[in-house]
Design a protein around this motif. Structure first.
Motif, PDB file in Angstrom:
ATOM      1  N   LEU A   1      -3.431  -8.109  11.161  1.00 59.30           N
ATOM      2  CA  LEU A   1      -2.887  -6.917  10.509  1.00 59.30           C
ATOM      3  C   LEU A   1      -1.711  -7.288   9.614  1.00 59.30           C
ATOM      4  O   LEU A   1      -1.610  -6.807   8.474  1.00 59.30           O
ATOM      5  CB  LEU A   1      -2.444  -5.903  11.564  1.00 59.30           C
ATOM      6  N   ALA A   2      -0.817  -8.157  10.123  1.00 62.38           N
ATOM      7  CA  ALA A   2       0.351  -8.580   9.340  1.00 62.38           C
ATOM      8  C   ALA A   2      -0.081  -9.253   8.043  1.00 62.38           C
ATOM      9  O   ALA A   2       0.493  -9.008   6.976  1.00 62.38           O
ATOM     10  CB  ALA A   2       1.218  -9.525  10.168  1.00 62.38           C
ATOM     11  N   LYS A   3      -1.111 -10.094   8.131  1.00 61.53           N
ATOM     12  CA  LYS A   3      -1.601 -10.769   6.929  1.00 61.53           C
ATOM     13  C   LYS A   3      -2.179  -9.767   5.931  1.00 61.53           C
ATOM     14  O   LYS A   3      -1.888  -9.830   4.730  1.00 61.53           O
ATOM     15  CB  LYS A   3      -2.672 -11.807   7.304  1.00 61.53           C
ATOM     16  N   ASN A   4      -2.974  -8.836   6.410  1.00 64.30           N
ATOM     17  CA  ASN A   4      -3.607  -7.861   5.519  1.00 64.30           C
ATOM     18  C   ASN A   4      -2.588  -6.923   4.865  1.00 64.30           C
ATOM     19  O   ASN A   4      -2.691  -6.615   3.673  1.00 64.30           O
ATOM     20  CB  ASN A   4      -4.648  -7.046   6.275  1.00 64.30           C
ATOM     21  N   ILE A   5      -1.595  -6.483   5.633  1.00 61.99           N
ATOM     22  CA  ILE A   5      -0.572  -5.606   5.055  1.00 61.99           C
ATOM     23  C   ILE A   5       0.240  -6.353   4.011  1.00 61.99           C
ATOM     24  O   ILE A   5       0.553  -5.814   2.936  1.00 61.99           O
ATOM     25  CB  ILE A   5       0.355  -5.052   6.161  1.00 61.99           C
ATOM     26  N   PHE A   6       0.574  -7.618   4.293  1.00 60.34           N
ATOM     27  CA  PHE A   6       1.347  -8.418   3.341  1.00 60.34           C
ATOM     28  C   PHE A   6       0.573  -8.582   2.034  1.00 60.34           C
ATOM     29  O   PHE A   6       1.129  -8.411   0.944  1.00 60.34           O
ATOM     30  CB  PHE A   6       1.670  -9.785   3.943  1.00 60.34           C
ATOM     31  N   ILE A   7      -0.709  -8.915   2.137  1.00 57.77           N
ATOM     32  CA  ILE A   7      -1.538  -9.086   0.934  1.00 57.77           C
ATOM     33  C   ILE A   7      -1.638  -7.759   0.178  1.00 57.77           C
ATOM     34  O   ILE A   7      -1.522  -7.726  -1.061  1.00 57.77           O
ATOM     35  CB  ILE A   7      -2.946  -9.601   1.305  1.00 57.77           C
TER      36      ILE A   7
END
Length: 406
Positions: free
Chosen positions: A251-257
């Motif tokens: 989730l952290a990766k997707n939100i950052f992207i």
């Protein structure tokens, strides 16, 4: 809540001296309670309509002044309870009307009249109009202060115990003793919130506590914008997560992207709902949480792909796009993701917004005015910095080429 307070005399209980007691009458939760004032007067000198002693009495000034003071303290107590959304106490009201300090209760000699750190913060937040982000900053600062207090003093301190020495030790704790030491700007933010809450608590409680910050200047660190280059951003997107990676890391990766593609702040990503996004998923428009200004952003293919994933996999009663995640948890996972991607930069959720602006500026096709609109800036000067940041990246790139060919 007490609805009414009255003064009257006990004409049915006249003493040998010819005087009768003056009493308070409290109307509380549908019942009446009498509270003696400790004052007495001859019935002929009592003016019931004004609830005062007639000036013809030699004791008028003294008694009227005392009764007025007790009324004022009573009203102050009620207003404070209402402001803090706390229930009034019948026993506390009686003590106030009798002129007995609340902190003087028998069996409570060791109880401080001052609020604890956490109560002072909670009271401040209750009485202020705050946006969710500000409330969260106060909550985090409160928790850090309580953790420090308990580790250093083995208990949570009350506000009058916070002195210059406490502040110095707290700063050392933030910079050197925490598992992840804080940067100068974070330290300054924690100190500013503590300073504000202490001064507010001091004023509302009329404690007259010495300000521990009177001789302690709060120093801000040099502001440093961190953004990913195009190459670093590409490495971040390509970084493979471990097979056992938890949902929060993904989730952290997707939100950052998504924020790198749209320029959203973390608070706006958390606030984003499907109502903000058009049917074709080609753009969204929403009010920013921080500024309350509207922002319109076209959606890239990369961002759209992320939206499709969460539209199919995540259902939320509030219609939010992304599952809930705390910003501190998000930032911890970004540290792990930076290592996986081989990026030697201190990644936080806000780096994504800077990356969006910097990459727009580096494209050479987007003006500062367009960046201003896309990022919802109130001042074009805030957008111009991304053009300057992009020039710095170009300068560094050329210097690297020159050094290689030298």
């Amino acid at each position: 809540m007490s609805k009414e307070l009255k003064l009257l005399i006990r004409e049915d209980l006249v003493m040998k001296s010819g005087k009768t007691r003056i009493e308070f009458l409290i109307y509380f939760e549908g019942k009446q309670y009498r509270v003696p004032t400790g004052q007495s007067i001859e019935p002929k000198f009592w003016i019931q309509k004004s609830e005062l002693v007639d000036k013809k009495s030699d004791d008028a000034t003294k008694i009227n002044s005392y009764l007025s003071e007790r009324k004022q303290e009573f009203e102050k107590y009620k207003r404070k309870k209402e402001a803090l959304e706390e229930n009034v106490s019948l026993e506390e009201m009686k003590r106030i009307l009798k002129g007995i300090p609340l902190e003087d209760t028998k069996g409570m000699k060791n109880k401080s009249i001052y609020p604890t750190i956490s109560k002072a913060f909670d009271d401040y937040v209750k009485l202020q109009k705050m946006k969710p982000g500000s409330k969260n900053n106060h909550r985090i600062t409160k928790n850090v202060l309580v953790d420090f207090s308990k580790s250093k003093y083995r208990k949570e301190l009350t506000i009058e115990q916070i002195d210059y020495k406490f502040v110095v030790q707290f700063v050392k704790y933030l910079r050197e003793e925490r598992p992840i030491p804080n940067q100068q700007n974070t330290v300054a933010k924690r100190l500013k919130l503590l300073k504000t809450v202490l001064r507010f608590s001091n004023r509302i409680g009329k404690y007259n506590i010495e300000d521990p910050f009177s001789n302690y200047p709060i120093e801000l660190g040099r502001h440093k914008e961190i953004a990913l280059t195009q190459e670093e951003y590409s490495d971040f997107k390509k970084a493979k997560l471990p097979a056992e990676a938890c949902k929060s890391l993904k989730l952290a990766k997707n939100i950052f992207i998504f924020c790198c593609e749209t320029g959203l702040r973390f608070s706006d990503a958390m606030d984003l709902s499907w109502e903000h996004i058009n049917e074709k998923m080609s753009s969204f428009e929403k009010l920013q949480v921080k500024t309350n200004q509207s922002v319109f952003v076209p959606i890239s293919n990369q961002a759209k792909a992320i939206l499709i994933v969460y539209r199919n996999q995540y259902k939320d009663t509030q219609n939010h796009v992304f599952p809930r995640i705390d910003i501190q948890v998000m930032n911890r996972y970004l540290k792990d993701l930076a290592k996986l991607a081989g990026i030697d930069k201190n990644l936080t959720s806000h780096v994504a917004r800077h990356t969006f602006g910097t990459n727009l500026g580096a494209s050479g096709k987007i003006s500062a005015y367009m960046i201003c609109d896309l990022m919802g800036h109130s001042d074009i000067g805030m957008s111009q910095r991304y053009i300057n940041l992009s020039k710095n990246e170009l300068q560094k790139a050329m210097e690297a080429v020159w050094n290689k060919n030298a």
